[in-house]
Design a protein around this motif. Structure first.
Motif, PDB file in Angstrom:
ATOM      1  N   UNK A 235      10.663  21.067  48.885  1.00  0.00           N
ATOM      2  CA  UNK A 235      10.244  22.031  47.867  1.00  0.00           C
ATOM      3  C   UNK A 235      11.111  21.874  46.629  1.00  0.00           C
ATOM      4  N   UNK A 236      10.496  21.970  45.463  1.00  0.00           N
ATOM      5  CA  UNK A 236      11.244  22.034  44.211  1.00  0.00           C
ATOM      6  C   UNK A 236      10.982  23.376  43.562  1.00  0.00           C
ATOM      7  N   UNK A 237      12.035  24.107  43.265  1.00  0.00           N
ATOM      8  CA  UNK A 237      11.944  25.317  42.442  1.00  0.00           C
ATOM      9  C   UNK A 237      12.297  24.878  41.032  1.00  0.00           C
ATOM     10  N   UNK A 238      11.260  24.666  40.216  1.00  0.00           N
ATOM     11  CA  UNK A 238      11.433  23.950  38.957  1.00  0.00           C
ATOM     12  C   UNK A 238      12.034  24.817  37.846  1.00  0.00           C
ATOM     13  N   UNK A 239      11.884  26.121  37.962  1.00  0.00           N
ATOM     14  CA  UNK A 239      12.447  27.055  36.962  1.00  0.00           C
ATOM     15  C   UNK A 239      13.276  28.084  37.718  1.00  0.00           C
ATOM     16  N   UNK A 240      14.285  27.618  38.426  1.00  0.00           N
ATOM     17  CA  UNK A 240      14.997  28.455  39.399  1.00  0.00           C
ATOM     18  C   UNK A 240      15.804  29.576  38.770  1.00  0.00           C
ATOM     19  N   UNK A 241      16.308  29.372  37.546  1.00  0.00           N
ATOM     20  CA  UNK A 241      17.113  30.405  36.911  1.00  0.00           C
ATOM     21  C   UNK A 241      18.258  30.844  37.797  1.00  0.00           C
ATOM     22  N   UNK A 242      18.414  32.166  37.949  1.00  0.00           N
ATOM     23  CA  UNK A 242      19.494  32.708  38.764  1.00  0.00           C
ATOM     24  C   UNK A 242      19.274  32.613  40.250  1.00  0.00           C
ATOM     25  N   UNK A 243      18.087  32.164  40.673  1.00  0.00           N
ATOM     26  CA  UNK A 243      17.874  31.863  42.086  1.00  0.00           C
ATOM     27  C   UNK A 243      17.186  32.911  42.917  1.00  0.00           C
ATOM     28  N   UNK A 260      15.060  21.918  46.261  1.00  0.00           N
ATOM     29  CA  UNK A 260      15.801  21.426  45.104  1.00  0.00           C
ATOM     30  C   UNK A 260      15.613  22.457  43.996  1.00  0.00           C
ATOM     31  N   UNK A 261      16.691  23.106  43.621  1.00  0.00           N
ATOM     32  CA  UNK A 261      16.631  24.157  42.600  1.00  0.00           C
ATOM     33  C   UNK A 261      17.155  23.606  41.282  1.00  0.00           C
ATOM     34  N   UNK A 262      16.319  23.693  40.257  1.00  0.00           N
ATOM     35  CA  UNK A 262      16.737  23.190  38.952  1.00  0.00           C
ATOM     36  C   UNK A 262      16.153  24.070  37.864  1.00  0.00           C
TER      37      UNK A 262
END
Length: 432
Positions: A235-243, A260-262
């Motif tokens: 999984x990619x969290x493409x706009x993860x911000x503060x999570x 993958x958080x970015x």
């Protein structure tokens, strides 16, 4: 400070916001620094008055026949706080730090408080230039939907199933907070706002520090659940911000598989590391971009699920940020639409054949939601929106079907229908 003095202070802060065209938080902070005699309860009460006035700025001005800060506060006391004219008059004695006494015209207007014949943008307290957009989504429900966005938002918590076995266990550990189970999210607890508009200091609770709970609106919890991520997926969290959603996804995956958080803005990722540690998350790799370089190029075509919590105008969060509605401009929407286009195009390169893009906004504007996806599908062949029933069945959220508003390509949550912030979610499946 007396209640009347707090009213005067709120009028003063609103005048500062209007004169200097700046966020309410900045004006309130400066007022507190220059009036150090005011205690924390006074400052909280003044902030609550200011935010309530901003919630009802258009309708309050309409019934009072003026757009001055005083008129807006007086109108708000009648419309939002439900005070009768006599109670408002008692607060406006002109004595000491109280506002000046009501004029004859003000008394008459407070007595009638009539919104009959008011334009939709006035009755619903929103900028008139977005009326046509909102009409496309809400139709005859426009005013009632927008009035729901003028209410105070509750404080919602998400129970972290990586640290606690059930929502009931977390609830029983926090009896002093007066929390109740959220009606739609199976992981949520809700705390009603206090009289001053604030909730308890949850971050100081031992259960928060141990990672049992996270602050997260029920709507945000639901759209994370709609992603339907499973243990073992990539999984990619493409706009993860503060999570916030990263944490929710990790719990759904039971720490198995990889997230993958970015985020394009490395500064927004700063809080995520401490939050991951507190929550007991072990399957998240934070990819921080360097010099605006893409941090996930090596993952192109390999990802099962790309979560796009897209940058947006935040119209759906106006219960929490009422001053933001009056600072929204057409240029802001144009900027956000370009950002949404870019992030969706990036997601398309990441997702594998048969994988999915989960597109989320905290907006109720169709330009940022269905329109953005329609334009994406014109640019990219081979993506199909998942029907609402399949989205809900896959995420085991069939019970929310009657509450959500179905749209052309996804679903809309709103304060009126779901009691949450205004979230949009849709899932696009890439053809095998």
């Amino acid at each position: 400070m007396t209640p009347a003095a707090r009213i005067s202070a709120a009028i003063e802060v609103l005048a500062d916001i209007e004169a200097r065209r700046r966020p309410a938080t900045d004006a309130l902070k400066d007022w507190g620094l220059s009036h150090r005699f005011a205690g924390s309860k006074d400052r909280a009460a003044i902030a609550s008055l200011v935010y309530d006035a901003l919630r009802r700025k258009a309708s309050a001005a309409w019934i009072m026949g003026e757009t001055t800060p005083r008129a807006i506060v007086l109108g708000m006391l009648r419309l939002q706080r439900g005070l009768d004219p006599a109670a408002v008059a008692a607060l406006c004695s002109g004595e000491r730090f109280a506002p000046e006494p009501l004029t004859a015209d003000e008394s008459v207007r407070l007595e009638s408080a009539d919104l009959g014949g008011a334009p939709a943008a006035v009755a619903g307290d929103f900028p008139d230039w977005i009326e046509l957009s909102l009409q496309r989504v809400f139709g005859e429900d426009l005013i009632s939907e927008m009035r729901a966005l003028t209410a105070r938002a509750p404080l919602d918590l998400r129970v972290n199933t990586l640290k606690v076995s059930s929502r009931e266990e977390a609830h029983d550990a926090l009896p002093h907070l007066g929390a109740v189970e959220t009606p739609l999210s199976p992981l949520g607890l809700r705390i009603a706002p206090g009289e001053d508009g604030r909730g308890p200091a949850v971050q100081s609770e031992p259960e928060f520090r141990k990672g049992w709970i996270e602050i997260q609106d029920e709507g945000s919890q639901l759209v994370a659940l709609l992603a339907g991520v499973k243990p073992g997926e990539q999984v990619v969290d493409l706009c993860a911000g503060g999570g916030g959603k990263t944490l929710a996804l990790a719990a759904m995956m039971e720490n198995h598989g990889q997230i993958y958080a970015t985020d394009n803005d490395a500064r927004r990722l700063a809080p995520i590391h401490d939050r991951l540690a507190r929550a007991g998350v072990r399957n998240v790799q934070v990819r921080t971009p360097r010099a605006k370089a893409d941090a996930v190029t090596d993952l192109d075509g390999k990802i099962d699920c790309v979560v796009v919590d897209a940058p947006c105008t935040g119209v759906g969060t106006w219960r929490r940020n009422p001053d933001a509605k009056w600072r929204l401009r057409p240029g802001s929407l144009d900027v956000r639409r370009k950002e949404q286009e870019a992030v969706l195009d990036r997601a398309a390169r990441l997702v594998r054949p048969g994988g999915r893009i989960v597109y989320i906004t905290c907006s109720i504007l169709p330009e940022e939601n269905d329109d953005a996806l329609a334009a994406f599908m014109e640019r990219h062949d081979g993506f199909t929106p998942l029907p609402l029933t399949k989205i809900l069945d896959a995420s085991r959220l069939g019970h929310i079907e009657k509450a959500v508003r179905a749209t052309a390509h996804g679903l809309q949550l709103t304060p009126l229908r779901t009691g949450t912030d205004g979230f949009y979610a849709a899932i696009l499946v890439r053809n095998p």
